[in-house]
Design a protein around this motif. Sequence first.
Motif, PDB file in Angstrom:
ATOM      1  N   ARG A 101      -5.534  -7.761 -72.783  1.00 14.37           N
ATOM      2  CA  ARG A 101      -5.981  -9.141 -72.667  1.00 14.37           C
ATOM      3  C   ARG A 101      -7.526  -9.163 -72.073  1.00 14.37           C
ATOM      4  NH1 ARG A 101      -1.648 -13.456 -72.641  1.00 14.37           N
ATOM      5  NH2 ARG A 101      -3.321 -14.716 -71.913  1.00 14.37           N
ATOM      6  N   ALA A 102      -8.386 -10.075 -72.497  1.00 13.79           N
ATOM      7  CA  ALA A 102      -9.655 -10.324 -72.000  1.00 13.79           C
ATOM      8  C   ALA A 102      -9.355 -10.880 -70.733  1.00 13.79           C
ATOM      9  CB  ALA A 102     -10.160 -11.407 -72.872  1.00 13.79           C
ATOM     10  N   ASP A 103      -8.343 -11.571 -70.325  1.00 11.85           N
ATOM     11  CA  ASP A 103      -8.034 -12.311 -69.018  1.00 11.85           C
ATOM     12  C   ASP A 103      -7.125 -11.427 -68.338  1.00 11.85           C
ATOM     13  OD1 ASP A 103      -5.923 -12.811 -70.587  1.00 11.85           O
ATOM     14  OD2 ASP A 103      -5.900 -15.091 -69.971  1.00 11.85           O
ATOM     15  N   ARG A 104      -7.009 -10.179 -68.370  1.00 12.09           N
ATOM     16  CA  ARG A 104      -6.337  -9.429 -67.631  1.00 12.09           C
ATOM     17  C   ARG A 104      -6.310  -9.668 -66.312  1.00 12.09           C
ATOM     18  NH1 ARG A 104      -7.581  -3.185 -68.872  1.00 12.09           N
ATOM     19  NH2 ARG A 104      -6.711  -2.977 -66.882  1.00 12.09           N
ATOM     20  N   PRO A 105      -5.183  -9.418 -65.425  1.00 16.99           N
ATOM     21  CA  PRO A 105      -5.318  -9.429 -63.828  1.00 16.99           C
ATOM     22  C   PRO A 105      -6.433  -8.504 -63.416  1.00 16.99           C
ATOM     23  CG  PRO A 105      -2.901  -9.212 -64.792  1.00 16.99           C
ATOM     24  CD  PRO A 105      -4.045  -8.753 -65.935  1.00 16.99           C
ATOM     25  N   ASP A 106      -6.811  -9.037 -62.348  1.00 21.87           N
ATOM     26  CA  ASP A 106      -7.944  -7.927 -61.322  1.00 21.87           C
ATOM     27  C   ASP A 106      -7.163  -7.052 -60.679  1.00 21.87           C
ATOM     28  OD1 ASP A 106     -10.615  -9.560 -62.268  1.00 21.87           O
ATOM     29  OD2 ASP A 106      -9.220 -11.103 -61.469  1.00 21.87           O
ATOM     30  N   PHE A 107      -5.907  -7.142 -60.337  1.00 26.38           N
ATOM     31  CA  PHE A 107      -5.055  -6.210 -59.767  1.00 26.38           C
ATOM     32  C   PHE A 107      -3.695  -6.522 -59.966  1.00 26.38           C
ATOM     33  CE2 PHE A 107      -5.329  -9.335 -56.367  1.00 26.38           C
ATOM     34  CZ  PHE A 107      -4.322  -9.095 -55.540  1.00 26.38           C
ATOM     35  N   GLU A 131      -6.444 -17.383 -49.693  1.00 24.99           N
ATOM     36  CA  GLU A 131      -7.851 -17.524 -50.627  1.00 24.99           C
ATOM     37  C   GLU A 131      -7.663 -18.178 -51.582  1.00 24.99           C
ATOM     38  OE1 GLU A 131     -10.341 -15.988 -48.638  1.00 24.99           O
ATOM     39  OE2 GLU A 131      -8.760 -15.271 -47.303  1.00 24.99           O
ATOM     40  N   PRO A 132      -8.343 -19.431 -51.540  1.00 24.65           N
ATOM     41  CA  PRO A 132      -8.335 -20.438 -52.797  1.00 24.65           C
ATOM     42  C   PRO A 132      -8.747 -20.115 -54.089  1.00 24.65           C
ATOM     43  CG  PRO A 132     -10.204 -21.063 -51.420  1.00 24.65           C
ATOM     44  CD  PRO A 132      -9.479 -19.988 -50.763  1.00 24.65           C
ATOM     45  N   TYR A 133      -9.302 -18.786 -54.085  1.00 21.04           N
ATOM     46  CA  TYR A 133      -9.810 -18.562 -55.525  1.00 21.04           C
ATOM     47  C   TYR A 133      -8.900 -17.564 -56.432  1.00 21.04           C
ATOM     48  CZ  TYR A 133     -11.156 -14.404 -52.561  1.00 21.04           C
ATOM     49  OH  TYR A 133     -11.214 -13.389 -51.675  1.00 21.04           O
ATOM     50  N   THR A 134      -7.371 -17.710 -55.842  1.00 22.79           N
ATOM     51  CA  THR A 134      -6.520 -16.678 -56.486  1.00 22.79           C
ATOM     52  C   THR A 134      -5.524 -17.369 -57.539  1.00 22.79           C
ATOM     53  OG1 THR A 134      -5.014 -16.907 -54.622  1.00 22.79           O
ATOM     54  CG2 THR A 134      -6.841 -15.049 -54.548  1.00 22.79           C
ATOM     55  N   THR A 135      -5.119 -16.713 -58.278  1.00 26.76           N
ATOM     56  CA  THR A 135      -4.052 -17.193 -59.369  1.00 26.76           C
ATOM     57  C   THR A 135      -3.033 -16.232 -59.899  1.00 26.76           C
ATOM     58  OG1 THR A 135      -5.559 -18.695 -60.426  1.00 26.76           O
ATOM     59  CG2 THR A 135      -3.517 -18.200 -61.607  1.00 26.76           C
ATOM     60  N   MET A 150     -22.514 -13.922 -65.486  1.00 26.48           N
ATOM     61  CA  MET A 150     -21.963 -14.807 -64.732  1.00 26.48           C
ATOM     62  C   MET A 150     -21.200 -14.297 -63.482  1.00 26.48           C
ATOM     63  SD  MET A 150     -19.612 -18.249 -65.040  1.00 26.48           S
ATOM     64  CE  MET A 150     -20.566 -18.921 -66.242  1.00 26.48           C
ATOM     65  N   LYS A 151     -21.578 -14.531 -62.345  1.00 25.50           N
ATOM     66  CA  LYS A 151     -21.046 -13.854 -61.223  1.00 25.50           C
ATOM     67  C   LYS A 151     -19.474 -14.245 -61.013  1.00 25.50           C
ATOM     68  CE  LYS A 151     -21.686 -13.311 -56.266  1.00 25.50           C
ATOM     69  NZ  LYS A 151     -22.187 -13.570 -54.903  1.00 25.50           N
ATOM     70  N   LYS A 152     -18.849 -13.189 -60.914  1.00 24.84           N
ATOM     71  CA  LYS A 152     -17.339 -13.389 -60.911  1.00 24.84           C
ATOM     72  C   LYS A 152     -16.917 -13.848 -59.623  1.00 24.84           C
ATOM     73  CE  LYS A 152     -12.817 -10.986 -61.289  1.00 24.84           C
ATOM     74  NZ  LYS A 152     -12.380 -11.884 -62.434  1.00 24.84           N
ATOM     75  N   GLU A 153     -16.191 -14.985 -59.636  1.00 26.42           N
ATOM     76  CA  GLU A 153     -15.836 -15.707 -58.210  1.00 26.42           C
ATOM     77  C   GLU A 153     -14.130 -16.038 -57.993  1.00 26.42           C
ATOM     78  OE1 GLU A 153     -18.173 -19.287 -58.204  1.00 26.42           O
ATOM     79  OE2 GLU A 153     -19.955 -18.108 -57.333  1.00 26.42           O
ATOM     80  N   GLN A 154     -13.447 -15.557 -59.195  1.00 30.43           N
ATOM     81  CA  GLN A 154     -11.873 -16.045 -59.241  1.00 30.43           C
ATOM     82  C   GLN A 154     -11.318 -14.658 -59.380  1.00 30.43           C
ATOM     83  OE1 GLN A 154     -10.574 -19.158 -58.844  1.00 30.43           O
ATOM     84  NE2 GLN A 154     -12.804 -19.726 -58.396  1.00 30.43           N
ATOM     85  N   ILE A 155     -10.030 -14.616 -58.724  1.00 28.41           N
ATOM     86  CA  ILE A 155      -9.221 -13.522 -58.729  1.00 28.41           C
ATOM     87  C   ILE A 155      -7.927 -13.692 -59.629  1.00 28.41           C
ATOM     88  CG2 ILE A 155      -7.795 -11.922 -57.442  1.00 28.41           C
ATOM     89  CD1 ILE A 155     -10.461 -10.719 -57.380  1.00 28.41           C
ATOM     90  N   ARG A 156      -7.523 -13.139 -60.329  1.00 33.63           N
ATOM     91  CA  ARG A 156      -6.153 -13.154 -61.227  1.00 33.63           C
ATOM     92  C   ARG A 156      -5.425 -11.919 -60.424  1.00 33.63           C
ATOM     93  NH1 ARG A 156      -9.845 -14.529 -65.201  1.00 33.63           N
ATOM     94  NH2 ARG A 156      -9.797 -12.134 -65.819  1.00 33.63           N
ATOM     95  N   ALA A 214     -13.654  -6.785 -51.861  1.00 35.80           N
ATOM     96  CA  ALA A 214     -14.094  -5.678 -52.357  1.00 35.80           C
ATOM     97  C   ALA A 214     -13.999  -5.739 -53.945  1.00 35.80           C
ATOM     98  CB  ALA A 214     -13.334  -4.406 -51.888  1.00 35.80           C
ATOM     99  N   LEU A 215     -12.976  -6.052 -54.352  1.00 34.54           N
ATOM    100  CA  LEU A 215     -12.864  -6.112 -55.955  1.00 34.54           C
ATOM    101  C   LEU A 215     -14.085  -7.172 -56.507  1.00 34.54           C
ATOM    102  CD1 LEU A 215      -9.068  -6.828 -56.472  1.00 34.54           C
ATOM    103  CD2 LEU A 215     -10.419  -4.921 -57.205  1.00 34.54           C
ATOM    104  N   LEU A 216     -14.057  -8.275 -55.962  1.00 37.61           N
ATOM    105  CA  LEU A 216     -15.206  -9.101 -56.268  1.00 37.61           C
ATOM    106  C   LEU A 216     -16.700  -8.518 -56.182  1.00 37.61           C
ATOM    107  CD1 LEU A 216     -14.329 -12.729 -54.842  1.00 37.61           C
ATOM    108  CD2 LEU A 216     -14.165 -11.969 -57.182  1.00 37.61           C
ATOM    109  N   LYS A 217     -16.727  -7.812 -55.177  1.00 35.79           N
ATOM    110  CA  LYS A 217     -18.446  -7.316 -55.308  1.00 35.79           C
ATOM    111  C   LYS A 217     -18.334  -6.051 -56.062  1.00 35.79           C
ATOM    112  CE  LYS A 217     -20.556  -6.550 -51.335  1.00 35.79           C
ATOM    113  NZ  LYS A 217     -20.939  -6.228 -50.006  1.00 35.79           N
ATOM    114  N   LYS A 218     -17.316  -5.294 -56.394  1.00 31.62           N
ATOM    115  CA  LYS A 218     -17.369  -4.157 -57.282  1.00 31.62           C
ATOM    116  C   LYS A 218     -17.395  -5.047 -59.057  1.00 31.62           C
ATOM    117  CE  LYS A 218     -14.949   0.406 -57.979  1.00 31.62           C
ATOM    118  NZ  LYS A 218     -14.790   0.361 -59.327  1.00 31.62           N
ATOM    119  N   ALA A 219     -16.837  -5.982 -59.019  1.00 35.30           N
ATOM    120  CA  ALA A 219     -16.950  -6.555 -60.429  1.00 35.30           C
ATOM    121  C   ALA A 219     -18.357  -6.966 -60.628  1.00 35.30           C
ATOM    122  CB  ALA A 219     -15.912  -7.697 -60.477  1.00 35.30           C
TER     123      ALA A 219
END
Length: 383
Positions: free
Chosen positions: A75-81, A30-34, A1-7, A337-342
């Motif tokens: 964690r499986a849901d570790r932060p993306d940065f 950016e609305p896709y961030t948490t 599944m394509k990654k679209e959210q950023i933690r 860039a994070l999303l494209k790399k992921a």
Amino acid sequence: MKKEQIRYGMVGGDLNAFIGKVHRGAIAFEPYTTLAAGCFSTHEEKNRLTAETFHVDPDRVYANYREMAAKESARADRPDFVVIVTPNVSHYEIAREFLNQGFPVVCEKPLCSEVGQAEELARIVREKDLLFGVTYAYSGYPMVKYARQLITEGKIGEVININAEYPQEWLIDELSKTISKTAKFSGWRADPKVSGISNCVGDIGTHIEHTVSYMTGLRVKRVIARTDYFEHDLDLNANMLLEFSNGASGVFWSSQVAIGHMNSLRVRIYGTLGAIEWFQENPECLKYTPRGDAPQMHYRGAGYVRGRAAELSRIPSGHIEGHYEAFANFYKIFMGALLKKANYEPLTPDDLDFPNVIDGLEGVKFLHAVIESGKNDSIWVKV
């Protein structure tokens, strides 16, 4: 599944910290961030209150950054940065800890205190193939990107001279013998053990260096500096004469005791075919003067503004964009860039159009050269 959210996680930046608010606000464009995890303060109550305000799971709020790096990495849901918004001297150890756990990092400037530390961080980033951003956020202004575009396209010809300044007045009371001190210079910025070898140059002088470098593609080759301390432990004013990598000369001035100035970053770049000028307190406008022709005022959002400057304009021309939007543009590019790399998509130069660890390293080298020159009777020092 394509990654679209950023933690993301944050170290430092409690509710009372100005720069923490700026980073969180910029990311939230950016609305896709948490905001998923944090160690916002070493003060337990401040840490707890900040986490509660932003609805961070109590299990993901940590007493120290080492615990955070270790537990979040598992964690499986570790932060993306992870964002680092702590005092200067702590940047290196925190960044190294998270990089070694495989986290991309965004760090406040200056990157760290010592050149060797910056070189080590750059090595880890390269070896682990991680993204690393340093928030020289003025490069996020659309008209700064437009200036870079005009210079790259050869509109001003070969760069032959650069004049740039960043004066502020906020510490002027520190010079008074009679007026009560503002107390603004108390705390970590006044303490070399926490702030590092510099106050003024480290805080705003490095912004001059990066903004000029970003616009022109040139690096400072060597510098002569006069640094003024006014009986304080750290500098409050610096005047610098420079030679750039293409042989051009220039002058920088940074000051926090310049009455009448707030955040007056101004850059003037002169070439063989023209000149440009940009002023941070009027960021929507770029002055462009072709050789032999009348000066022209170019405005963000206008039809003639193309490329990255147009892509990163958020509202129509005439509705003023400012510092938050510039910061938000930094994060828009970095997180894109994070999303494209992921998602295993190739990264283009535009995807990597943010200040990186090498820019941070150059800032630390510049800072050390200025302070060394100032302390040695203003000798030339190579950067």
